[in-house]
Design a protein around this motif. Structure first.
Motif, short mmCIF file in Angstrom:
data_model
loop_
_atom_site.label_atom_id
_atom_site.label_comp_id
_atom_site.label_asym_id
_atom_site.label_seq_id
_atom_site.Cartn_x
_atom_site.Cartn_y
_atom_site.Cartn_z
N SER A 198 18.24 14.39 2.72
CA SER A 198 18.18 14.67 1.29
C SER A 198 16.75 14.60 0.75
N LEU A 199 15.99 13.61 1.21
CA LEU A 199 14.64 13.40 0.67
C LEU A 199 13.58 14.29 1.32
N ARG A 200 13.97 15.04 2.32
CA ARG A 200 12.99 15.92 2.96
C ARG A 200 12.41 16.93 1.97
N SER A 201 13.22 17.39 1.03
CA SER A 201 12.74 18.36 0.05
C SER A 201 11.68 17.75 -0.87
N LEU A 202 11.73 16.44 -1.07
CA LEU A 202 10.74 15.76 -1.90
C LEU A 202 9.45 15.51 -1.15
N TYR A 203 9.56 15.00 0.08
CA TYR A 203 8.36 14.57 0.81
C TYR A 203 7.88 15.56 1.87
N ASN A 204 8.74 16.51 2.23
CA ASN A 204 8.37 17.53 3.22
C ASN A 204 7.86 16.91 4.52
N GLU B 39 0.83 -1.20 0.00
CA GLU B 39 0.00 0.00 0.00
C GLU B 39 0.87 1.26 0.00
N GLU B 40 0.67 2.11 -0.99
CA GLU B 40 1.39 3.38 -1.04
C GLU B 40 0.81 4.32 0.01
N ARG B 41 1.67 5.09 0.65
CA ARG B 41 1.19 5.99 1.69
C ARG B 41 1.90 7.33 1.60
N GLU B 42 1.25 8.35 2.14
CA GLU B 42 1.86 9.67 2.19
C GLU B 42 2.89 9.67 3.32
N LEU B 43 4.06 10.17 3.04
CA LEU B 43 5.14 10.15 4.01
C LEU B 43 5.17 11.48 4.76
N LYS B 44 4.49 11.52 5.91
CA LYS B 44 4.39 12.74 6.69
C LYS B 44 5.37 12.77 7.86
N ARG B 45 5.64 11.60 8.45
CA ARG B 45 6.51 11.56 9.63
C ARG B 45 7.62 10.53 9.39
N ALA B 46 8.85 10.99 9.41
CA ALA B 46 10.01 10.12 9.20
C ALA B 46 10.71 9.86 10.52
#
Length: 278
Positions: free
Chosen positions: A179-185, A153-160
């Protein structure tokens, strides 16, 4: 950050989800995304097929492996065509490879240390239970580069969450997360499992230097694998960044590893970062 993104594809829903993540990251880093389909040679062994015929009740004849290989090759062509079509929809730079061998070995060997491997966590198997073990985990263990494991299941990545212990693998996982924070915020949380207060202070300062941007730092004591899993579940973490297989092979063999425990107890996307050994 990465030279290429390599995706293991088998047509399963999980591999399609993995492909979508890969195309987004490929566009973000402006790098090629390579889809790899592997024909498992273990399924073509005549002795295996003879035993399988007895179990399933179909007629076995010598040379049937050639027919099955032709079928799998055509299936692979179809799956890779669909992969390429989806990649074009995302505007990604796409290429494909079809090969044969043991899947986890082939996928791991196709990637260079500067690459990222993306895999769905549930692959297609002709008969459930015949192939023992997780191909995705085996790829992560054998790969020379970081591996991103993706559930169906694809999910929105809000909390890393970055599980951080100060190792070189953990530092790499922190860099990838940053690095990926700019993509997923996403919001970045860093968790360190430590027993000594002085070590906690050192780790927190180190994290602050490596990650000067806004983040939340937590520390707990106990068994690292259990605390990582419980924290991720309790805090609603959407994606985990973890230094992969940091313990020695002997301890992993007999006691299991933090990485393996977390893989089997969390069903969220996770980056497993591993610095290549000389």
């Amino acid at each position: 950050m990465f030279k290429r993104i390599v995706v293991g594809v088998d047509g399963s829903p999980a591999s399609i989800t993995a492909s979508k993540y890969a195309f987004k990251m490929g566009n973000f880093y402006d790098v090629p995304v390579v889809g790899i389909y592997v024909i498992d040679v273990r399924l073509l062994e005549e002795s295996f097929l003879a035993d399988l015929a007895g179990v399933l009740g179909f007629t076995y004849y010598e040379g049937i492996s050639g027919k099955i290989k032709d079928f799998l090759e055509k299936q692979g062509d179809t799956i890779l065509t669909e992969f390429s079509s989806l990649g074009r929809e995302y505007g990604a730079k796409v290429s494909v490879v079809q090969t044969s061998g043991v899947p986890y070995r082939e996928i791991a060997s196709q990637a260079d240390p500067e690459d990222l491997i993306v895999l769905g966590r549930v692959g297609r198997k002709p008969i459930s239970g015949i192939l023992i073990g997780s191909n995705s985990e085996k790829v992560a263990r054998h790969a020379k580069c970081p591996v991103f494991l993706v559930p169906e299941e694809e999910r929105e990545l809000k909390r890393a969450l970055v599980a951080y212990d100060g190792s070189e693998n953990a530092k790499l996982s922190l860099r990838i997360c940053r690095s990926l924070r700019s993509l997923y915020n996403y919001e970045i949380n860093v968790l360190s499992v430590q027993e000594e207060e002085e070590e906690v202070k050192r780790i927190e300062e180190e994290v602050r230097e490596l990650l000067p941007e806004e983040h939340k730092f937590f520390y707990v004591s106990g068994l690292p694998e259990e605390r990582i899993v419980s924290f991720a579940k309790d805090e609603g973490i959407d994606v985990l960044f973890l230094g992969a297989y940091g313990k020695g092979r002997f301890k992993e063999l007999f006691l299991g590893s933090v990485t393996s425990f977390v893989i089997h107890h969390l069903d969220i996307p996770m980056f497993l970062a591993k610095v290549p050994m000389d």
